[in-house]
Write an enzyme that holds these catalytic residues in place. Sequence first.
Site, short mmCIF file in Angstrom:
data_model
loop_
_atom_site.label_atom_id
_atom_site.label_comp_id
_atom_site.label_asym_id
_atom_site.label_seq_id
_atom_site.Cartn_x
_atom_site.Cartn_y
_atom_site.Cartn_z
N GLY A 269 -3.90 9.40 2.67
CA GLY A 269 -2.47 9.30 2.43
C GLY A 269 -1.59 9.86 3.52
O GLY A 269 -0.38 10.02 3.33
N GLU A 311 -10.12 10.47 3.54
CA GLU A 311 -10.13 9.00 3.60
C GLU A 311 -8.84 8.44 4.22
O GLU A 311 -8.07 7.75 3.56
CB GLU A 311 -10.31 8.43 2.20
CG GLU A 311 -11.64 8.80 1.56
CD GLU A 311 -11.69 8.48 0.07
OE1 GLU A 311 -12.80 8.50 -0.49
OE2 GLU A 311 -10.61 8.23 -0.53
N PRO A 312 -8.57 8.68 5.48
CA PRO A 312 -7.40 8.08 6.12
C PRO A 312 -7.61 6.60 6.41
O PRO A 312 -8.71 6.19 6.78
CB PRO A 312 -7.27 8.88 7.42
CG PRO A 312 -8.68 9.27 7.73
CD PRO A 312 -9.36 9.51 6.40
N GLY A 313 -6.58 5.82 6.25
CA GLY A 313 -6.63 4.41 6.62
C GLY A 313 -5.43 4.04 7.45
O GLY A 313 -5.52 3.65 8.61
N ARG A 355 5.37 -5.68 2.67
CA ARG A 355 5.66 -4.29 2.34
C ARG A 355 7.14 -4.02 2.07
O ARG A 355 7.47 -3.16 1.25
CB ARG A 355 5.15 -3.35 3.43
CG ARG A 355 3.61 -3.35 3.51
CD ARG A 355 3.08 -2.23 4.41
NE ARG A 355 3.35 -0.94 3.82
CZ ARG A 355 4.29 -0.09 4.24
NH1 ARG A 355 5.08 -0.43 5.28
NH2 ARG A 355 4.47 1.07 3.65
N TYR A 359 7.79 -2.32 -1.39
CA TYR A 359 8.14 -0.90 -1.35
C TYR A 359 9.47 -0.60 -0.68
O TYR A 359 9.76 0.57 -0.44
CB TYR A 359 7.06 -0.11 -0.57
CG TYR A 359 5.64 -0.40 -0.92
CD1 TYR A 359 5.19 -0.33 -2.24
CD2 TYR A 359 4.72 -0.75 0.06
CE1 TYR A 359 3.88 -0.59 -2.56
CE2 TYR A 359 3.39 -1.00 -0.25
CZ TYR A 359 2.98 -0.92 -1.56
OH TYR A 359 1.67 -1.18 -1.87
N CYS A 386 10.83 -19.17 0.78
CA CYS A 386 11.89 -19.54 -0.15
C CYS A 386 12.17 -18.38 -1.12
O CYS A 386 11.99 -18.51 -2.33
CB CYS A 386 11.49 -20.80 -0.90
SG CYS A 386 12.86 -21.59 -1.74
N GLU A 387 12.57 -17.26 -0.56
CA GLU A 387 12.89 -16.05 -1.31
C GLU A 387 14.00 -15.31 -0.58
O GLU A 387 13.89 -15.08 0.63
CB GLU A 387 11.67 -15.11 -1.41
CG GLU A 387 10.48 -15.64 -2.15
CD GLU A 387 10.63 -15.54 -3.65
OE1 GLU A 387 11.56 -14.85 -4.12
OE2 GLU A 387 9.81 -16.16 -4.36
N TYR A 416 -2.10 -2.59 6.02
CA TYR A 416 -1.58 -3.22 4.80
C TYR A 416 -0.78 -4.49 5.03
O TYR A 416 -0.29 -5.07 4.07
CB TYR A 416 -0.76 -2.22 3.98
CG TYR A 416 -1.57 -1.04 3.55
CD1 TYR A 416 -2.54 -1.17 2.57
CD2 TYR A 416 -1.41 0.20 4.16
CE1 TYR A 416 -3.33 -0.10 2.20
CE2 TYR A 416 -2.20 1.28 3.79
CZ TYR A 416 -3.15 1.13 2.80
OH TYR A 416 -3.92 2.19 2.44
#
Length: 470
Positions: A269, A311-313, A355, A359, A386-387, A416
């Site tokens: 995180g 657990e870094p990503g 994203r 978010y 189309c958004e 991500y």
Amino acid sequence: MNASLAPAWLAVPRDANDLAPAVWPHSACRDADGVLTIGGVAATALRDDFGTPLYVVDEGELRARARRVRDAFQDAAATRGTEARVYYAGKAFLSAEVARWVTEEGLNLDVCTGGELAVALAAGVDPVRIGFHGNNKSRVELEAAVDARVGTVIVDSVTEVERLAAVAAARGIRQPVLIRVNSGVHAETHDFLATAHEDQKFGFALADAPEIAALVRAQPGLMLVGVHCHIGSQIFGIDGFRESAARIVALHAELSEIDPLPILNLGGGFGIAYTSVDDPDPIEALADGIVAAVAAQCAARGIPIPRLAFEPGRYIAGPAGVTLYEVGTVKPVRVSDEATRIYVSVDGGMSDNARHALYDAQYSARLASRSSTAEPTLTRIVGRHCESGDIVVDAEYLPGDVAEDDLLAVPATGAYCYSLASSYNHVPRPAVVAVRDGRARVIVHRETIADLLARDAGLTPTSEGNRCLY
């Protein structure tokens, strides 16, 4: 410049061509013609050779960040008389090449679905170095994990404990497991990124953990080796990790009274900079602070420090990635009598970067095909879908002469973005290209319209091979 429409944090740049060092790969710079180069390869050459939209991953940057986080946690652990293992969180971005890069740099690998497990195994990752997460692992997925002899399975529910125990017992194997526990610490992040509070789908409540541990220990096919906790994502400071460590060490001590547990996994995180105002703590400071907190809690209880895991990503993959887009239209939109917003439409959008829609994530952008002396102008970079919520960069100052066919680059997209990509509106997913030392190569092929049509059962014969395995 329509500054009245700008968010409070966004300042007018002195030079809209500048590349903020915290946001871009270390190799990013402009050549003599003002063209952005990454890993020694010009953005214009990448467009010409591979098309746009295009995910670009700086291999050297990703490897360097893997080494840096590995060294940070291993050094912090060694100072306190223990060991640390770092798992790359594959959900951030996983391909066969990335799996090889991170394991070559001394990291283990964290997967959370049968598909991610299959990629890791196909890439040649030693199964012992794999941790298998997920809140709803199917029996087929668990069978694949046990058959491959993965190092640890992180169990997430009573049903999964029973399911995994049956799979392991049927094979005469004792599968090492960790119990995922929610510490109750509320990370300072988006609600959807906070994963240790009580009202969410992952893990067990802290109070229930002793009962779950007893259930695991009662299964002949399972071997409890530790506790796992992950408090959320995109966290900049140490406070949440420190508080969570105190609670999890207390649980670890309680469970170890019955039978010692060798592993304490505190998840990942760790945040990164997406804009010039983002200021996450250096990974060395985070590592030292987290390990120090664990050591202090263990000392207070008179117990040895367990072997630690992290657990870094995002930290590893995020800053290594840049997405290239081509501008299609530039349209002024009158917002009020006093303000006009400049909408810059590109050839990608929420299908390659969801994203912002998910978010409200903020990003930066720069002209990549040239530099410009035009006055910085507030723009909103939007996609082709189309958004109305199809926004890539909500607010950014670009040179006022940004125009059709210009190439734009959005940094910090290595985590991500590809992982969340879709073919919404039947827009094919982009290719992923790795750059290093002036060379570029495809590591994930571009999806094509033909690929999309081939999956349409109304156009192609069905086959047994289309059955869903999990």
